[in-house]
Design a protein around this motif. Sequence first.
Motif, mmCIF file in Angstrom:
data_model
loop_
_atom_site.group_PDB
_atom_site.id
_atom_site.type_symbol
_atom_site.label_atom_id
_atom_site.label_comp_id
_atom_site.label_asym_id
_atom_site.label_seq_id
_atom_site.Cartn_x
_atom_site.Cartn_y
_atom_site.Cartn_z
ATOM 1 N N LEU A 146 -1.759 -3.110 -15.754
ATOM 2 C CA LEU A 146 -1.972 -2.273 -16.932
ATOM 3 C C LEU A 146 -0.765 -1.363 -17.147
ATOM 4 C CD1 LEU A 146 -5.709 -1.178 -16.488
ATOM 5 C CD2 LEU A 146 -4.783 -2.512 -18.380
ATOM 6 N N PRO A 147 -0.548 -0.899 -18.373
ATOM 7 C CA PRO A 147 0.594 -0.001 -18.645
ATOM 8 C C PRO A 147 0.567 1.230 -17.741
ATOM 9 C CG PRO A 147 -0.462 -0.688 -20.689
ATOM 10 C CD PRO A 147 -1.346 -1.160 -19.587
ATOM 11 N N GLU A 148 1.724 1.783 -17.457
ATOM 12 C CA GLU A 148 1.802 2.955 -16.591
ATOM 13 C C GLU A 148 1.103 4.167 -17.193
ATOM 14 O OE1 GLU A 148 5.647 3.963 -15.202
ATOM 15 O OE2 GLU A 148 6.092 1.966 -14.427
ATOM 16 N N GLN A 149 1.080 4.242 -18.514
ATOM 17 C CA GLN A 149 0.413 5.360 -19.185
ATOM 18 C C GLN A 149 -0.568 4.823 -20.217
ATOM 19 O OE1 GLN A 149 3.773 7.596 -20.741
ATOM 20 N NE2 GLN A 149 3.670 9.032 -19.026
ATOM 21 N N ARG B 207 -6.602 5.559 -11.516
ATOM 22 C CA ARG B 207 -7.774 4.953 -10.884
ATOM 23 C C ARG B 207 -8.220 3.712 -11.663
ATOM 24 N NH1 ARG B 207 -12.432 9.174 -9.457
ATOM 25 N NH2 ARG B 207 -13.281 7.213 -8.602
ATOM 26 N N VAL B 208 -8.160 3.773 -12.992
ATOM 27 C CA VAL B 208 -8.494 2.595 -13.800
ATOM 28 C C VAL B 208 -7.516 1.463 -13.489
ATOM 29 C CG1 VAL B 208 -8.654 1.683 -16.148
ATOM 30 C CG2 VAL B 208 -9.545 3.963 -15.648
ATOM 31 N N ARG B 209 -6.230 1.795 -13.405
ATOM 32 C CA ARG B 209 -5.207 0.781 -13.116
ATOM 33 C C ARG B 209 -5.420 0.142 -11.736
ATOM 34 N NH1 ARG B 209 0.409 2.616 -12.960
ATOM 35 N NH2 ARG B 209 0.981 0.480 -13.544
ATOM 36 N N LEU C 138 0.122 -2.009 -7.490
ATOM 37 C CA LEU C 138 0.497 -1.439 -8.786
ATOM 38 C C LEU C 138 1.970 -1.664 -9.092
ATOM 39 C CD1 LEU C 138 -1.307 2.028 -9.040
ATOM 40 C CD2 LEU C 138 -1.654 0.035 -10.499
ATOM 41 N N GLY C 139 2.232 -2.178 -10.286
ATOM 42 C CA GLY C 139 3.604 -2.326 -10.746
ATOM 43 C C GLY C 139 4.390 -3.450 -10.103
ATOM 44 N N ARG C 140 3.764 -4.226 -9.239
ATOM 45 C CA ARG C 140 4.499 -5.294 -8.552
ATOM 46 C C ARG C 140 4.437 -6.618 -9.297
ATOM 47 N NH1 ARG C 140 2.428 -5.283 -2.499
ATOM 48 N NH2 ARG C 140 3.884 -7.057 -2.414
ATOM 49 N N THR C 141 3.649 -6.677 -10.375
ATOM 50 C CA THR C 141 3.594 -7.892 -11.188
ATOM 51 C C THR C 141 3.651 -7.493 -12.658
ATOM 52 O OG1 THR C 141 1.198 -7.961 -11.490
ATOM 53 C CG2 THR C 141 2.053 -8.912 -9.453
#
Length: 721
Positions: free
Chosen positions: A454-457, A674-676, A447-450
């Motif tokens: 998906l958006p954080e929120q 969970r979706v992310r 998560l968040g490494r690329t």
Amino acid sequence: MWREKYRRCADPEIFLGTTAIQTLMAEVASVDLGTEPPNLSVTLDEVSAWSDEQRSAYRELTDLADRTEASETLAHALLRQSGPLASTLGAWLQGMSAPGVFEDEVHLRILALFADDIGVGGPRSSRYDAFKVLAAQSGRPELAVDADELAAERPIRDHMFALPATLFAISRRSDEFAPLIAGIDVVMRSVGMLPCWEALRASEGTAAEWARLDLARSTGATGISAPLDVSRDVAGKFRATGEAARRQVELGAAWMLDALRSWNALLLDEARVALHPRRAMEQLIRERAREGAVYHQNFRMGGGDTLSELLERAKSDPGPLLKELAATRMVKPGNAERSSLVNGLIGPKGPMFRVFSAADVEVISKWIDSLADPDPDPDPEPALPPVARVPSAPAPDVLDRTDEDGVVPADIREAYFVLQGRVLAPATRDFAVRYVKRWLGRAKRSLGRTDRSLPEQWAPTGLRPWLLDMHDKHGDEFETGRSGDMPSREQVVDETLQLAPLTLIDGSWLQGFTDAGLATSRFGFPLFETYWDELGNGDIDINHPKIYRDVLREMGIELAPTGSREFAYDTRFREESLERPVYWLCLGKLPHTFMPEILGMNLAMELSGVGGSYRTARRFLKHYGFSTHFVDLHNTIDNVSTGHSAWAADAIDTHMRTVSKLSTPAEAAAEWERVRIGYESLAPLPSSTIADRIGDRFLTTPWKPRSHGGSLFHHAPVGVS
């Protein structure tokens, strides 16, 4: 209770042993499962004769209702008590599609029948949804609910859930009962519309939804024009595969006809009760006697017994209580409006207000009004036929009894083979859950490494703006990379081969959404339609796995059937080529446990090639003279405007809007995470620790292998693929 078994069997993740299912079957029909059933043509002739006979029986009932000004009472009784069976219309086919038969023409035809039954392409468009509309229009909105909620509708008699529960149960083990299910289907489509519904349509029905209750007629959702003809052909194909399958088809047909006779006889009795004030009152007292007996120990009736004592006896014989109640000052025979039982004791200002529902009060009032006749005919309707047997519910834990523990795969190849079917026995399910959780653990670390996450929120405006941005990004990457080196022919062939275990089970992560309840939900219907598209909408010529095999054949590669052991153990596949497919196979069997993750993974998969990698693959394939049909097809149907990518984003948005309304902000945020994570799980970044790399090699724990036969996949192909 049968309603509890019905509720449990509506769960797409339940595992049922074959003995448990046979126990249920034996309770709802008198057909001996061990005997030789009649020939299918004989059974279908009996179906036709039975349908004609029952149409006459219901005409007599509607005529009686018209004469006694009780048409609405009859309609409500028939709709209420037939609701559970309505919820199963077509659902006995919901488990018939599985990865190992994705290319089997007969199973594709079965999937087409099911898609027609559920109204593929729209939410709340199934045959059962049509029933819900009719129920609401007839003044019974409490019946317009999903199957699991219908089980809580107490005015529905418990025994009316017996046949529906068993049909749901059988659908959960289509690996064992596929030919039997084909026999069930051909009987139900030969009946077409159940006689009880035909009677209601004839007396009061002009709504278009009535036609959708006719299983012999297409709903118009697919290319099927004559479902009965398709069903007959499917049954014939199964019968032609051998004696065992022939017997199962004919057993399923004979069992279904007998079960339907029993169910219908019980429904007729419920309808007659509703039209006969005394019988309806007796039934009401019998149902409420247990709770009422707790009170009234000090209230003595005219005959000397306390009301509690009479209520205790009324559990089995309400006659004495009704006789004494009719003789009290609370009842004015023939005039419910002047009876203090109705307008005083149980009225808005009485001491028993709300003890009885509005429907109960109506029953009581009609009974009092009927007392005007000093010698009422005790039973104006014919006696029930002998087949009207109330099925006794098996022991509460019968659904949990099984000797089928399942197989825990020893290696990744066995996992791929074992998971080709539809069913997860307990030990195999434990393996699947562990595998998915470990895979999602890797995804969470991505998560968040690329810049592709998906958006954080999640925003109420939805994912469409983000989707278009990602599509632009794919396009830019394609244009930037167009001048890159062309891989060798050998590299293109090898990559195409290594993708075969994944691509030949295209859509398998969504197989849980073939469950009738999920396939028609607001967020689930586009996922079923995506699955339906991946398998070619019932047409083998545009079936995606078949198209991919055509490309492989152009490359000189011939592979065994996907569901075979030979395929999983083909040494041309590197083991790492099976790891992601096994994740998909596990995920698709756990649609409730990992629903948010499936939603996210589905978006990642549908978006992954659009505008970029599909176009790149097309360039490589075309350069070496191979067909580009597969990638061309996906680049169009997965598009971000009206295709699978758009549907995937819309499904997530629908789900998140519902979650946001019903949850706290913290709970909604957890769901979005969970979706992310599910989105990242399509291609998690490489693990960063030695322990993770070792664990990721095969995501399970050491075990002692169980012995098993040569074919764990019982869901054998029937047609020619």
